[in-house]
Design an enzyme around this catalytic site. Structure first.
Site, mmCIF file in Angstrom:
data_model
loop_
_atom_site.group_PDB
_atom_site.id
_atom_site.type_symbol
_atom_site.label_atom_id
_atom_site.label_comp_id
_atom_site.label_asym_id
_atom_site.label_seq_id
_atom_site.Cartn_x
_atom_site.Cartn_y
_atom_site.Cartn_z
ATOM 1 N N PRO A 296 14.139 -2.902 2.764
ATOM 2 C CG PRO A 296 14.642 -5.155 3.024
ATOM 3 C CD PRO A 296 13.499 -4.215 2.818
ATOM 4 C CD GLU B 70 -6.430 -3.506 0.509
ATOM 5 O OE1 GLU B 70 -7.007 -2.439 0.725
ATOM 6 O OE2 GLU B 70 -5.905 -4.197 1.407
ATOM 7 C CD GLU C 278 -5.295 -5.255 4.941
ATOM 8 O OE1 GLU C 278 -5.836 -4.213 4.522
ATOM 9 O OE2 GLU C 278 -5.938 -6.225 5.374
ATOM 10 C CD GLU D 280 -8.237 0.403 2.809
ATOM 11 O OE1 GLU D 280 -7.282 0.178 3.548
ATOM 12 O OE2 GLU D 280 -9.116 -0.432 2.544
ATOM 13 C CD GLU E 84 -2.923 -1.300 2.211
ATOM 14 O OE1 GLU E 84 -2.954 -0.381 3.046
ATOM 15 O OE2 GLU E 84 -3.656 -2.306 2.288
#
Length: 732
Positions: free
Chosen positions: A220, A520, A502, A526, A192
């Site tokens: 990372p 998603e 997620e 949202e 996201e």
């Protein structure tokens, strides 16, 4: 040799080995040409035993050279206890073959897929460690898939056990030149994030690391997620992704020094150095490179699906593609709450029609009101969030470990009464399971939760994983990948289709498990309700999704917001940066077999109480297709798509625009000859604006046929949607 596999309709034809020496460790080169002879992949072993591949246009007979898309790129791994295994290889054997697969999809962007390919297997042995590995490649007319297979023998002596521990995968993607890339950061925990469109050399993914959110950002390396799509200097478009991701960490793409392109880097764990631990033998996921001349044609590239195993579930008649509404958006608006306790304490506060009424949204009366709205507008499903106990503590780091069960409703929600009422109106409840990022607790209850759904005759669940995993694992590591697959497999036994939020990214598993219906895995609608203009999805976001996340598989973006300013519920600076035409076009461009009509019922009404004039379009909206026709588009800028409704002579066309107004000319060459159609067009009005005049919509009806052209302008952040019928069949 010919082997016909009737179940998968797969025909495999083995061809002769290459004329170079068949064994002995001194083979140096092998190549494969795609069935239509447009692409060539070449494998080579250098003097120091490094094995590489390159991919480009096939030069053809008599040609000296052709365009190269992937320059020579090294293959290899870093293994725990053995170090880097990317040189000192002997190429023991090469076997070529050819194959053809024809298969149908019980639901999808198309009904049937035909795929011819050439295949090659290179048997390699690492001279220093004795590790034996096969590199397998399949070359289609529109792309390449390659993977590794490790074997028990003769590896046991070298590895000390029948388990291999992979520290890193070293597959290179040395793309030609400095392509323009549509990308998002290679986050091990969340997709996201914002999407960008920059030259490869300018990518800075590390700036997204460790940003405070409900789920930690973990970037990372200067790496990007897949699918990552790019435009080369000669106009060729590539999209790099992976297929058949099973019990193995996801692949991200590390940006290497200028001239070295990209290299795979796997999502890791906080618990161990090894990113992948597997018993031998095993095969890695396929690394995929889709190749298309036009960016928009990437939408019809089936490479990832083709590299997954055949359907294991059959026709899944118990799942029907549909539109659905949701007791969901009202919580983002502040009109309702997910949890029962705060809903009770807020009784009589602003946003309620009647003083003293609980704001807990998932109450029986409110859900019945939504069901009535669905029944009146031919919406087949209703998602209900906040129905089950546990929401009071779902973001508490300690209490959330045992927050939810998935069978116990709050006291103001009669689950069985609601389900029965919905079925009496032709509306099925879409179950909701929020795990609060605790997969272990969910796994303990999977059978119980899905058995309840089966008993109630419910077949779709939206699952959620908001929060960091509490056990030192990341969402996208091997642990997470294993969990999501377990959910699909368990749900299938109970005839449940899964829409995870997620999630781990899709990699074509919907071919094998067609109960993996959507998901998603990106910044969805949202984010437009989070109350910060800097956080909401910018106009470029949707076109960016088309050429990244949407190439992985169906996406539950949840479009259809009509109250784009959120008037009456949020502050003056809260808004969706879109026009109404853009909302309607999204339904066609962004594919999913379930599509949400996301706003609250009141938003679809005009001031006089009648339904908005665009509601007929939503009532007709199809979500299952015979054919998809990519018409026009550019990476990160815009997309125009047409689709034919499954088993009907009816079509939809849609378009969405990004950061600037976009004139487009829609050609109806996808329509059959000799048939006249009417088209109902819902498009940005001339004065539409994504901030100042969002709802300005032009609704017209015209006649079209094959050869017709429609010229229009999609406004910034806008678009259009259209439904096409045979003229003589129209009843209204």
């Amino acid at each position: 040799m010919r082997v016909l596999l009737l179940g998968g309709l797969a025909l495999l034809t083995a061809c002769s080995k290459p004329s170079s020496k068949p064994s002995g460790g001194d083979l140096t080169e092998a190549f494969l040409v795609s069935p239509d002879e447009s692409l060539r992949v070449t494998f080579a072993r250098s003097a120091d035993g490094r094995v590489s591949y390159r991919l480009g246009a096939n030069p053809g007979e008599g040609a000296d050279s052709a365009a190269t898309y992937i320059l020579p790129s090294t293959l290899g791994f870093e293994l725990e206890g053995l170090g880097r295994v990317d040189s000192a290889f002997e190429m023991l054997d090469v076997v070529k073959s050819a194959g053809n697969e024809s298969y149908s999809l019980p639901w999808g962007e198309v009904a049937n897929v035909n795929a011819d390919y050439g295949a090659i297997q290179l048997s390699l042995k690492h001279a220093t460690t004795g590790v034996s590995v096969t590199v397998e490649a399949r070359l289609f007319d529109d792309g390449l898939g390659l993977r590794y297979t490790f074997y028990k023998a003769p590896n046991r002596e070298a590895l000390g056990s029948d388990t291999i521990r992979i520290l890193e995968e070293l597959t290179g993607f040395r793309v030609s030149g400095d392509p323009l890339v549509n990308w998002g950061p290679g986050d091990w925990n969340s997709y996201e994030n914002r999407l960008e469109f920059t030259p490869l050399s300018k990518i800075d993914a590390k700036k997204y690391d460790d940003r405070p959110q409900l789920i930690s950002r973990v970037v990372p390396n200067n790496a990007i997620m897949t699918p990552a799509s790019m435009r080369l200097a000669d106009g060729t478009h590539l999209s790099i992704h992976e297929a058949d991701l099973v019990d193995y960490p996801e692949m991200t793409l590390e940006v290497m020094p200028v001239g070295e392109g990209l290299r795979s880097t796997l999502a890791g764990s906080q618990n161990r150095a090894a990113k992948a631990v597997r018993a031998l033998p095993f095969s890695t996921p396929w690394r995929t490179i889709a190749v298309e001349k036009r960016a928009i044609d990437l939408l019809n590239n089936h490479l990832v699906l083709n590299l997954n195993p055949p359907n294991q579930l059959g026709e899944v008649e118990w799942f029907e593609p549909t539109t659905y509404a949701g007791v969901w958006w009202e919580m983002f608006l502040g009109k309702g709450t997910w949890d029962y306790a705060s809903g009770q304490s807020a009784a009589g506060s602003a946003g309620q029609a009647e003083s003293g009424v609980s704001k807990h949204a998932a109450n029986t009366a409110n859900v019945k009101r939504y069901i009535d709205f669905c029944a009146a507008n031919d919406i087949g499903g209703l998602l209900v969030e906040g129905w089950n106990t546990g929401w009071e503590v779902w973001l508490d780091s300690a209490a959330r470990l045992e927050a939810f069960d998935f069978v116990t409703p709050y006291p103001d929600y009669d689950l069985r009464e609601v389900v029965a009422y919905g079925k009496s109106k032709g509306v099925d409840i879409v179950m909701h399971h929020e795990t609060s990022g605790v997969p272990e607790r969910y796994e303990q209850q999977l059978d119980t939760a899905f058995a309840l759904m089966q008993a109630l005759g419910l077949h779709i669940v939206k699952s959620g994983y908001v929060g960091n995993y509490p056990n030192g694992e990341w969402h996208h590591g091997q642990y997470g990948v294993r969990h999501y697959r377990k959910v699909f497999e368990t749900a299938a036994r109970y005839e449940v289709a899964v829409n995870p939020h997620e999630p781990i990214k899709p990699t074509g598993e919907r071919r094998t498990f067609p109960n993996a219906i959507s998901g998603e895995g990106a910044r969805g609608m949202e984010y437009n309700a989070f109350g910060d203009y800097t956080q909401v999805n910018q106009p470029s976001h949707l076109p960016g999704l088309v050429y990244t996340r949407c190439l992985a598989g169906p996406f539950d973006y949840t479009p259809g917001i009509f109250n784009l300013e959120m008037d009456g519920y949020r502050g003056p600076d809260d808004e969706v940066l879109s026009t109404l035409g853009g909302q309607l076009g999204t339904y066609v461009v962004i594919y999913a077999p379930i599509q949400m009509i996301a706003d609250i019922p009141e938003s679809y009404l005009d001031p006089d109480g009648s339904y908005h004039p665009a509601m007929p379009y939503l009532r007709e909206m199809a979500t299952n297709w015979d054919e998809t026709y990519p018409l026009a588009g550019e990476l990160g800028e815009y997309a125009v798509v047409a689709r034919k409704v499954r088993n009907e002579n009816r079509y939809f066309v849609g378009g969405i625009a990004g950061d600037r107004d976009r004139p487009v000319s829609v050609k109806f060459d996808f329509l059959p000859e000799g048939v006249e159609y009417t088209i109902d067009l819902y498009a940005d009005a001339d004065d539409a604006h994504y901030r100042n005049n969002k709802k300005a919509l032009s609704i017209t009806r015209n006649t079209v046929s094959r050869g017709s052209t429609l010229d229009l302008t999609m406004k910034r952040g806008g678009g259009f949607g259209a439904v096409i019928h045979i003229a003589e069949a129209r009843q209204d």
